[in-house]
Design a protein around this motif. Structure first.
Motif, PDB file in Angstrom:
ATOM      1  N   ARG A   1       0.860  -1.191   0.000  1.00 30.24           N
ATOM      2  CA  ARG A   1       0.000   0.000   0.000  1.00 30.24           C
ATOM      3  C   ARG A   1       0.888   1.230   0.000  1.00 30.24           C
ATOM      4  O   ARG A   1       1.778   1.368   0.838  1.00 30.24           O
ATOM      5  CB  ARG A   1      -0.894   0.023   1.237  1.00 30.24           C
ATOM      6  CG  ARG A   1      -2.053  -0.942   1.183  1.00 30.24           C
ATOM      7  CD  ARG A   1      -2.818  -0.927   2.495  1.00 30.24           C
ATOM      8  NE  ARG A   1      -2.913   0.412   3.050  1.00 30.24           N
ATOM      9  CZ  ARG A   1      -2.917   0.662   4.365  1.00 30.24           C
ATOM     10  NH1 ARG A   1      -2.805  -0.313   5.241  1.00 30.24           N
ATOM     11  NH2 ARG A   1      -3.026   1.903   4.801  1.00 30.24           N
ATOM     12  N   GLU A   2       0.615   2.118  -0.927  1.00 34.63           N
ATOM     13  CA  GLU A   2       1.447   3.315  -1.051  1.00 34.63           C
ATOM     14  C   GLU A   2       1.332   4.225   0.167  1.00 34.63           C
ATOM     15  O   GLU A   2       2.246   4.985   0.471  1.00 34.63           O
ATOM     16  CB  GLU A   2       1.062   4.091  -2.313  1.00 34.63           C
ATOM     17  CG  GLU A   2       1.361   3.354  -3.613  1.00 34.63           C
ATOM     18  CD  GLU A   2       2.843   3.091  -3.792  1.00 34.63           C
ATOM     19  OE1 GLU A   2       3.657   3.914  -3.349  1.00 34.63           O
ATOM     20  OE2 GLU A   2       3.185   2.046  -4.364  1.00 34.63           O
ATOM     21  N   ASP A   3       0.194   4.154   0.886  1.00 34.38           N
ATOM     22  CA  ASP A   3      -0.003   5.042   2.018  1.00 34.38           C
ATOM     23  C   ASP A   3       0.338   4.387   3.355  1.00 34.38           C
ATOM     24  O   ASP A   3       0.147   4.976   4.413  1.00 34.38           O
ATOM     25  CB  ASP A   3      -1.454   5.526   2.061  1.00 34.38           C
ATOM     26  CG  ASP A   3      -2.451   4.378   2.198  1.00 34.38           C
ATOM     27  OD1 ASP A   3      -2.074   3.232   1.900  1.00 34.38           O
ATOM     28  OD2 ASP A   3      -3.599   4.640   2.588  1.00 34.38           O
ATOM     29  N   ALA A   4       0.840   3.145   3.326  1.00 38.20           N
ATOM     30  CA  ALA A   4       1.128   2.428   4.562  1.00 38.20           C
ATOM     31  C   ALA A   4       2.345   3.022   5.259  1.00 38.20           C
ATOM     32  O   ALA A   4       3.293   3.491   4.618  1.00 38.20           O
ATOM     33  CB  ALA A   4       1.368   0.948   4.270  1.00 38.20           C
ATOM     34  N   ASP A   5       2.314   2.988   6.605  1.00 41.01           N
ATOM     35  CA  ASP A   5       3.480   3.409   7.373  1.00 41.01           C
ATOM     36  C   ASP A   5       4.636   2.443   7.099  1.00 41.01           C
ATOM     37  O   ASP A   5       4.419   1.256   6.824  1.00 41.01           O
ATOM     38  CB  ASP A   5       3.176   3.404   8.868  1.00 41.01           C
ATOM     39  CG  ASP A   5       2.187   4.496   9.267  1.00 41.01           C
ATOM     40  OD1 ASP A   5       1.887   5.348   8.413  1.00 41.01           O
ATOM     41  OD2 ASP A   5       1.731   4.491  10.426  1.00 41.01           O
ATOM     42  N   ILE A   6       5.841   2.947   7.194  1.00 37.76           N
ATOM     43  CA  ILE A   6       7.030   2.121   6.992  1.00 37.76           C
ATOM     44  C   ILE A   6       7.674   1.885   8.351  1.00 37.76           C
ATOM     45  O   ILE A   6       8.124   2.830   9.018  1.00 37.76           O
ATOM     46  CB  ILE A   6       8.026   2.798   6.029  1.00 37.76           C
ATOM     47  CG1 ILE A   6       7.376   2.945   4.647  1.00 37.76           C
ATOM     48  CG2 ILE A   6       9.316   1.995   5.933  1.00 37.76           C
ATOM     49  CD1 ILE A   6       8.251   3.650   3.629  1.00 37.76           C
ATOM     50  N   ASP A   7       7.672   0.625   8.796  1.00 39.42           N
ATOM     51  CA  ASP A   7       8.246   0.265  10.097  1.00 39.42           C
ATOM     52  C   ASP A   7       9.701  -0.148   9.924  1.00 39.42           C
ATOM     53  O   ASP A   7      10.035  -0.948   9.036  1.00 39.42           O
ATOM     54  CB  ASP A   7       7.455  -0.879  10.729  1.00 39.42           C
ATOM     55  CG  ASP A   7       6.049  -0.461  11.125  1.00 39.42           C
ATOM     56  OD1 ASP A   7       5.872   0.707  11.505  1.00 39.42           O
ATOM     57  OD2 ASP A   7       5.128  -1.297  11.050  1.00 39.42           O
ATOM     58  N   LEU A   8      10.537   0.381  10.806  1.00 34.34           N
ATOM     59  CA  LEU A   8      11.962   0.073  10.752  1.00 34.34           C
ATOM     60  C   LEU A   8      12.472  -0.195  12.154  1.00 34.34           C
ATOM     61  O   LEU A   8      11.912   0.283  13.141  1.00 34.34           O
ATOM     62  CB  LEU A   8      12.756   1.236  10.141  1.00 34.34           C
ATOM     63  CG  LEU A   8      12.291   1.729   8.762  1.00 34.34           C
ATOM     64  CD1 LEU A   8      11.717   3.128   8.869  1.00 34.34           C
ATOM     65  CD2 LEU A   8      13.430   1.693   7.750  1.00 34.34           C
ATOM     66  N   THR A   9      13.565  -0.960  12.239  1.00 35.46           N
ATOM     67  CA  THR A   9      14.240  -1.158  13.511  1.00 35.46           C
ATOM     68  C   THR A   9      15.700  -0.774  13.329  1.00 35.46           C
ATOM     69  O   THR A   9      16.260  -0.882  12.227  1.00 35.46           O
ATOM     70  CB  THR A   9      14.094  -2.615  14.000  1.00 35.46           C
ATOM     71  OG1 THR A   9      14.606  -2.718  15.329  1.00 35.46           O
ATOM     72  CG2 THR A   9      14.809  -3.591  13.086  1.00 35.46           C
TER      73      THR A   9
END
Length: 487
Positions: free
Chosen positions: A52-60
């Motif tokens: 999804r283009e509007d999804a949040d991007i989760d990173l660690t």
């Protein structure tokens, strides 16, 4: 299940398409001396083709929260530090939202509702404490190396829901994960491993330390999934539903061999799945529409009866939804839908236009949802009955459309408003004005639109029946009607 052998842990260049902004951010962290990795749903969904283009991007990251804040300086359009004490820093860049969390271990100590966050040592430790294997994969930035130490790709391909470590460790870290398992069953169509099912059944009481708000959020996501029936069945099978939604397992009514009736629990699953998957209010109404049946069940010569279960069920639903902290507006709408979901069943006896108008008036803005719930509520295997019901529902909706076009049902009200009633009868504001308005509204429902002059005549007749003299009509007492204490 033991940890998967190293041969089942794919590593190397990722086949996940990396957002250019994420790669750019990864380079900034690398230059600053820190690791940065895409993790969680963003990796899982990319592998499933659900980007999804509007999804949040989760990173660690290996960076501590304040280090992340410094790295973001001069790059992010906005930074969010409210979650820094839990290890998370947020950022927005070119309309995309990034959530950057320091490697961590997260546990709910004892009966505490708040997780105790301990920063982890490395990526593998961080991934090991995540909920499920298909959420324990990572893509390193900026180079794109793929890390899957716990067989997430394998489980995703097999549609298996399992935990990186032992399930009791995962569910002790955050008991909400037990409910999240049911959500993924609904949303992703996965099947939980035997050890996951056993752990939920054994640890279900731990859900008591999780806030009702968090439970509500997971229940909402479960209900809006593609297979909510399977997710709800997991809650029932493991006993987890007893901890926050006891009305659900209560629908598994004992079947009497003489007075047979439908399986109310499985019927409920079918009704939920028959409603719009994007409409939470409608699916909540479907979930609760029959919860009054266990309390109202009676055995009669005609078979099993559930008299007024819609009234009892509406009250039960309201109580449970309040306990789960749902917004008042949602609760009110769900209650109305449940109260009215049986109204249509009298349509086959022949409704007048007045009855149709009352149905529209009582449903108000919920009319389309009510019609959809009523249709979904028909789960009979009798094809003739199902076809007959659909024909009746079609007929009602066509009549509603015709009356709406002829009479503007959306703005259905008497020809006179409260101010006009007071002016014509010489009344001061008070209960009599409301009574007069309701009288004219009943006439509107019975007859359809009434011309203004006719409405005035009908109002005069009503006033005469109440002993209210109309000012200027020459009747005794004229002019005193506005002061009920003098009459």
């Amino acid at each position: 299940m033991a940890e998967p052998p190293s041969s089942d842990r794919p590593t190397g260049v990722s086949f996940v398409e990396i957002d250019p902004l994420a790669r750019e951010l990864g380079e900034r962290f690398r230059v600053a001396g820190f690791e940065l990795h895409l993790v969680g749903g963003v990796v899982r969904d990319a592998l499933m083709g659900r980007v999804r283009e509007d999804a949040d991007i989760d990173l660690t990251t290996s960076a501590k929260p304040m280090d992340s804040v410094r790295v973001l300086q001069g790059w992010a359009d906005q930074r969010y530090v409210q979650g820094a004490r839990f290890g998370t820093v947020g950022a927005r860049k070119d309309g995309r939202r990034f959530e950057i969390t320091t490697f961590r271990e997260e546990m709910y100590p004892g009966d505490d509702r708040r997780p105790a966050v301990t920063f982890g040592k490395d990526l593998r430790t961080d991934l090991s404490r995540r909920d499920f294997t298909f959420n324990a994969m990572a893509v390193s930035l900026p180079d794109g190396a793929f890390e899957d130490p716990f067989g997430g790709v394998r489980d995703l391909a097999a549609k298996l829901l399992d935990t990186p470590l032992e399930p009791d460790i995962a569910f002790s870290d955050d008991p909400l994960r037990m409910l999240r398992a049911a959500r993924f069953v609904s949303v992703l169509g996965v099947t939980p491993s035997d050890r996951v099912v056993a752990a939920i059944a054994g640890m279900r009481s731990r859900l008591a330390i999780v806030s009702r708000e968090r439970i509500q959020t997971e229940l909402n996501r479960l209900l809006l999934g593609a297979e909510p029936g399977r997710g709800l069945q997991l809650l029932v099978d493991t006993g987890l539903a007893e901890e926050f939604l006891p009305e659900l397992p209560s629908l598994a009514l004992e079947q009497d061999p003489v007075h047979k009736h439908k399986d109310v629990l499985r019927h409920t699953y079918a009704v939920v799945e028959g409603c719009d998957a994007s409409d939470l209010t409608l699916r909540l109404a479907a979930l609760f529409h029959d919860v009054g049946k266990p309390r109202t069940r009676e055995y009669t010569p005609e078979g099993v009866q559930f008299h007024h279960h819609e009234v009892v069920g509406a009250r039960m639903a309201e109580s449970r939804l309040r306990e789960l902290r749902y917004p008042t507006a949602v609760i009110d709408d769900v209650r109305t839908l449940i109260e009215m979901h049986l109204r249509f069943h009298g349509y086959g006896d022949g409704w007048s236009d007045a009855a149709v108008r009352r149905y529209v008036r009582d449903a108000g803005p919920l009319l389309d949802r009510l019609n959809q719930l009523t249709r979904a509520d028909v789960t009979t295997a009798n094809l003739f009955k199902a076809k007959q019901f659909r024909a009746l529902q079609d007929d009602l909706e066509e009549r509603i459309a015709r009356l709406a076009e002829e009479e503007n049902l959306d703005a259905m009200r008497p020809a006179l408003d409260g101010n006009e009633i007071m002016e014509h009868l010489g009344l001061a504001p008070g209960p009599l004005v409301g009574e007069a308005w309701k009288h004219l509204m009943e006439i509107r429902l019975e007859r359809g639109p009434v011309p203004r002059e006719e409405a005035l005549r009908l109002l005069d007749e009503w006033a005469a029946s109440k002993g209210i003299a109309v000012p200027g009509d020459g009747s005794p007492g004229s002019g005193d009607a506005g002061n009920p204490s003098e009459r």
